[in-house]
Design an enzyme around this catalytic site. Structure first.
Site, short mmCIF file in Angstrom:
data_model
loop_
_atom_site.label_atom_id
_atom_site.label_comp_id
_atom_site.label_asym_id
_atom_site.label_seq_id
_atom_site.Cartn_x
_atom_site.Cartn_y
_atom_site.Cartn_z
N SER A 153 39.39 -39.81 16.44
CA SER A 153 38.55 -39.90 17.64
C SER A 153 39.40 -39.99 18.89
O SER A 153 40.52 -40.52 18.86
CB SER A 153 37.71 -41.17 17.51
OG SER A 153 37.11 -41.47 18.74
N TYR A 184 36.75 -50.72 16.03
CA TYR A 184 36.50 -49.36 15.53
C TYR A 184 37.66 -48.43 15.90
O TYR A 184 38.20 -47.71 15.06
CB TYR A 184 35.18 -48.81 16.10
CG TYR A 184 35.03 -47.32 15.90
CD1 TYR A 184 34.83 -46.78 14.64
CD2 TYR A 184 35.14 -46.43 16.98
CE1 TYR A 184 34.73 -45.40 14.45
CE2 TYR A 184 35.04 -45.06 16.80
CZ TYR A 184 34.83 -44.55 15.53
OH TYR A 184 34.75 -43.18 15.35
N LYS A 195 40.63 -46.26 13.50
CA LYS A 195 41.02 -44.85 13.55
C LYS A 195 42.53 -44.73 13.78
O LYS A 195 43.21 -43.91 13.15
CB LYS A 195 40.26 -44.11 14.66
CG LYS A 195 38.77 -44.00 14.39
CD LYS A 195 38.48 -43.12 13.19
CE LYS A 195 37.06 -43.15 12.75
NZ LYS A 195 36.82 -42.52 11.45
N PRO A 200 31.18 -52.79 29.35
CA PRO A 200 32.58 -53.23 29.18
C PRO A 200 33.34 -52.29 28.26
O PRO A 200 32.82 -51.83 27.25
CB PRO A 200 32.44 -54.62 28.53
CG PRO A 200 31.04 -55.06 28.81
CD PRO A 200 30.21 -53.81 28.96
#
Ligand code: NAD
Ligand code: UDP
Length: 339
Positions: free
Chosen positions: A124, A149, A153, A294
């Site tokens: 990503s 998250y 990755k 944010p």
């Protein structure tokens, strides 16, 4: 020989399975349906006009993977399976690290055990540092992720790089996606978030169909032309074709790591996206500007030369087509696959 697609029932996976079959590949799909429905796979089979094996397994489970790799002659793996909700990852970091890292490790181990050495990994744009210059090239700085998250990755890219460097003979193609939107032009498959959408396009579509009251625009005081955030939105079918190109590329590679951005190369603001959706569909989207979210950055878009040079791939579909296709999917399936 078959392509093993983890997370093949999900948004990007389902569209990719169709494009793989269209290009003549046999596929084997595994999914635990933690964020998808069996109905999606049923529709993919109808659209592709072909049956294929589907396994309901957790990709972290090496024994379950072993069975699949014993039954099927697998030439390449596309690893979509993963948890992907940014906000949820902040609240449940261990679930994200466990699922996203363990699935990548279990899959790599299984591949080594069975002599399979080509993997395409769903990475990503979120792995890039927030303060890079635009457009982002594959050499732009990575790290400094603003949520777990993104770190999963980043770490999975590192795990696969280390597996390659350990002399496994692996080819690891890490595809860094920008912002996939749109749906299959049939209107039969598309994005079906299980909860309130995090991403803007499903939020717009659910607003259009009356499931949400209005779109909240997260800030109009960014240093951009109209003050709203700018992203690189690419059609999911273009993205799916990018995976077919990556499979072909991996097949002729003699090993190594390739990191490739998949995006359009164009920045589109939130207001431009909303206007494009309204123009393409004739549906007005009620909206309100609220404070910034944010962790958001002002502008993010891809440099696309590497994808063109290495994969011979670039996006073909327009923003208008992506909006029209999203709407066809949402209008025909107001409650997603559930209704
Ligand atoms: P998705 O949630 O629709 O698809 C992921 C699929 O993986 C789901 O069907 C889910 O049930 C399955 N899954 C999750 N964990 C699993 C496990 N342990 N075992 C078996 N199946 C499991 O997401 P998507 O939008 O199709 O994204 C696919 C991949 O691309 C993900 O890895 C995601 O992080 C990555 N990605 C997505 C975007 C995006 O905006 N959609 C952007 C960049 C990267
Ligand atoms: N955005 C918004 N309202 C929403 C969701 C997103 O205004 O309900 C904005 C967000 O601030 C960003 C852009 O839309 O500028 C894309 O956000 P998304 O979450 O889809 O992708 P990402 O930020 O992960 O690139």
């Amino acid at each position: 020989m078959a392509i093993f697609v983890t997370g093949g029932a999900g948004y990007i996976g389902s569209h990719t399975v169709i494009e793989l079959i269209k290009s003549g590949y046999d596929v084997v799909v595994a999914d635990n349906f933690s964020n998808s429905k069996r109905e999606a796979v049923k529709r993919v089979k109808e659209l592709a006009g072909k049956d294929f094996s589907l396994y309901e397994i957790d990709v972290c489970n090496g024994k379950a993977l072993d069975k699949i790799f014993t039954i099927h002659d697998i030439e390449c793996v596309i690893h979509f399976a993963g948890l992907k909700a940014v906000g949820e990852s902040v609240k449940k970091p261990l679930e994200y690290y466990k699922n996203n890292l363990n699935s990548t490790i279990a899959l790599s181990n299984t591949m080594i055990r069975h002599g399979v050495n080509k993997i395409i990994f769903s990475s990503s744009a979120t792995v890039y540092c927030p303060d890079n210059k635009m457009p982002l090239t594959e050499d732009s700085l990575t790290g400094g992720c603003t949520n777990p998250y993104g770190w999963t990755k980043y770490m999975c890219e590192q795990i696969l790089t280390d597996v390659v460097n350990a002399g496994s003979g692996f080819t690891a193609v890490m595809l860094r996606y920008f912002n996939p939107i749109g749906a299959h032009e049939s209107g039969k498959i598309g994005e079906d978030p299980q909860d309130i959408p995090n991403n803007i396009m499903p939020y717009i579509a659910q607003t259009a169909v009356g499931r949400r009251e209005f779109l909240k625009i997260f800030g109009d005081d960014y240093d951009t032309a109209d003050g709203t955030g700018v992203r690189d939105y690419l059609h999911v079918v273009d993205l799916a074709e990018g995976h077919v190109a990556a499979v072909k590329y991996a097949a002729q590679s003699s090993g190594g790591v390739d990191i490739i951005n998949l995006g359009t190369g164009n920045g589109v603001s939130v207001l431009e996206l909303v206007t494009a959706f309204e123009d393409a569909t004739g549906v007005k989207i009620p909206r309100e500007v609220v404070s910034r979210r944010p962790g958001d950055i002002a502008i993010c878009y891809a440099a696309t030369d590497k994808a063109k040079n290495l994969l011979g791939w670039e996006t073909k579909k327009t923003l208008k087509e992506a909006c029209a296709d999203t709407w066809r999917w949402q209008k025909n399936n107001p409650g997603g696959y559930g209704l």
